[in-house]
Design an enzyme around this catalytic site. Structure first.
Site, short mmCIF file in Angstrom:
data_model
loop_
_atom_site.label_atom_id
_atom_site.label_comp_id
_atom_site.label_asym_id
_atom_site.label_seq_id
_atom_site.Cartn_x
_atom_site.Cartn_y
_atom_site.Cartn_z
N GLU A 59 0.84 -1.21 0.00
CA GLU A 59 0.00 0.00 0.00
C GLU A 59 0.87 1.26 0.00
O GLU A 59 0.54 2.25 -0.66
CB GLU A 59 -0.93 0.01 1.22
CG GLU A 59 -1.97 -1.12 1.22
CD GLU A 59 -2.90 -1.06 0.02
OE1 GLU A 59 -3.22 0.06 -0.44
OE2 GLU A 59 -3.28 -2.14 -0.48
N ASP A 116 3.84 -3.82 -5.93
CA ASP A 116 4.51 -5.09 -5.57
C ASP A 116 6.03 -4.93 -5.61
O ASP A 116 6.73 -5.41 -4.73
CB ASP A 116 4.10 -6.21 -6.55
CG ASP A 116 2.73 -6.79 -6.21
OD1 ASP A 116 2.19 -6.47 -5.14
OD2 ASP A 116 2.21 -7.57 -7.03
ZN LIG Z 1 -2.51 -2.60 -4.63
#
Ligand SMILES: [Zn+2]
Length: 409
Positions: free
Chosen positions: A276, A357
């Site tokens: 996040e 990611d």
């Molecule tokens: Zn995400």
């Protein structure tokens, strides 16, 4: 049948047909791989969980087809009969006014909501229940439904009244004012959500203990200032785990579902938060906001132009003219491109997921991110073998196998 109505119906039916075709492709892909866990997950996903995910995906597809058919039927009834009929009834009762227009839209909205209610109840209380995701009682479902209907009326009513007023009393550029006002609302929305809306549905408690220290450490390392770390009692509705960031600047909050905290270890939770953080670091939130503002401008420009065309209402075979219907049909017509815009949005969103990611991998390493993604897929019964085309059209996030493969590489 009027040409515009015919073209609109043809497009709507064609899109529903395409969705049906995609659903069949997805069903074939899920069913075909039901009895073998993909090689990359053999060690981490038991065959029983894999089969459960397949069964859940297939049940969701069937439900989606049913809901889509109802949706299509409701649009047909609305366009071919209800819009005109309700406007005709309103015209008997009252002379043209903003109140009459509100009444027309209000009646149509209530009818649509009443049809949607049992469908939502079936999804939550039957389908999700069967796979063990639902934690809502019937009472809580009804309370939630009434709260959100009430909120929509309370917030949407004045907004729509304002738009109708602008259409009537401002020049042909009324939509610019509406755009400016809605943009302000968009900036205020996170604060309104955090302070007023979210507490109506959930309880938020500050996160404490070892995990809070770990996350504070991660935030400090990334140079991220937050307005607080919170735990939300999501478990009273669903067993699914999740996390989100909300707000701007130093007041932004990090919210972790209690269901996420229950099922994941500290390393995995740290990886989820790092992901996040990646969205924030790459300005995805800000970018999404700007995209929303520009999109709204274009959408309102088209609606503003359509709503004053003399051919709009006759084009749909409407005999009882009212600004409410001009607004409604202009929005419907302008919104016809939304499936295509959705496709474009998914492409952007999937790129952003990869970037987040990558950020998580750089900050906490690939292993905890892979294990968090795998556990989320397992617990949420997400299929590991989706159809490529189906996923391209429907998914805002790349499928977990694709994300894991990228993290491993
Ligand atoms: Zn995400």
């Amino acid at each position: 049948m009027p040409n515009l109505l015919l073209a609109y119906l043809a497009w709507t039916i064609a899109w529903h047909g395409f969705e049906f075709y995609l659903g069949r492709r997805q069903a074939a892909s899920v069913r075909g791989h039901r009895d073998a866990v993909p090689a990359a997950f053999v060690a981490s996903v038991p065959i029983a969980d894999h089969r459960r995910a397949a069964d859940y995906s297939l049940a969701r597809l069937r439900f989606g087809e049913f809901a889509g058919a109802i949706d299509l039927a409701v649009s047909l009834v609305g366009l071919l009969w209800a819009f005109d009929a309700v406007a005709g009834l309103a015209a008997i009762w009252a002379p043209p006014s903003i109140l009459r227009s509100l009444l027309i839209l209000g009646v149509l909205w209530v009818c649509g909501s009443l049809i949607g209610l049992p469908i939502g109840a079936w999804r939550d209380l039957v389908l999700e229940q069967r796979f063990g995701f639902n934690r809502k009682s019937t009472g809580l479902f009804i309370r939630d439904a009434l709260t959100s209907l009430g909120l929509t009326a309370l917030i949407g009513g004045p907004v729509v009244a304002g738009i109708l007023w602008a259409m009537r009393d401002l020049s042909g550029y009324w939509w610019v004012w509406v755009w400016a006002a809605l943009t302000l609302v968009m900036f205020a929305a996170p604060t309104i959500h955090v302070r007023i809306v979210a507490p109506l549905f959930n309880r938020f408690t500050p996160l404490q203990g070892e995990l809070a220290d770990r996350i504070e450490g991660l935030l400090a390392r990334c140079g991220f200032r937050s307005g607080g770390l919170f735990q939300m009692d999501a478990s009273k509705r669903s067993s699914r785990g999740n996390a989100y960031f909300i707000g701007f600047g130093p007041t932004k909050r990090i919210v972790l579902f209690d269901t996420l905290l229950d099922k994941h270890d500290t390393d995995e939770i740290e990886a989820v938060v790092a992901h996040e953080l990646g969205h924030f670091r790459h300005h995805h939130t800000l970018f999404g906001m700007l995209r929303g503002i520009v999109g709204l401008f274009v959408m309102l420009a088209v609606v503003g132009w359509l709503a004053r065309q003399p051919w709009l209402l006759p084009g749909f075979g409407i005999r009882h003219a009212d600004p409410a219907l001009a607004l409604l049909l202009a929005v419907l017509l302008a919104g016809a491109v939304s499936p295509l815009l959705g496709l474009l949005g998914n492409v952007v969103s999937r790129r952003h997921e990869f970037q987040a990611d990558d950020f998580a991998r750089r900050t906490v390493g690939a292993a905890p991110m892979i294990s968090a993604l795998t556990r989320l897929a397992r617990d949420n019964a997400s299929t590991l073998t989706p159809d490529r085309l189906f996923s391209l059209v429907h998914d805002t996030h790349p499928p977990v196998p694709v994300r894991v493969a990228r993290l491993v590489a």
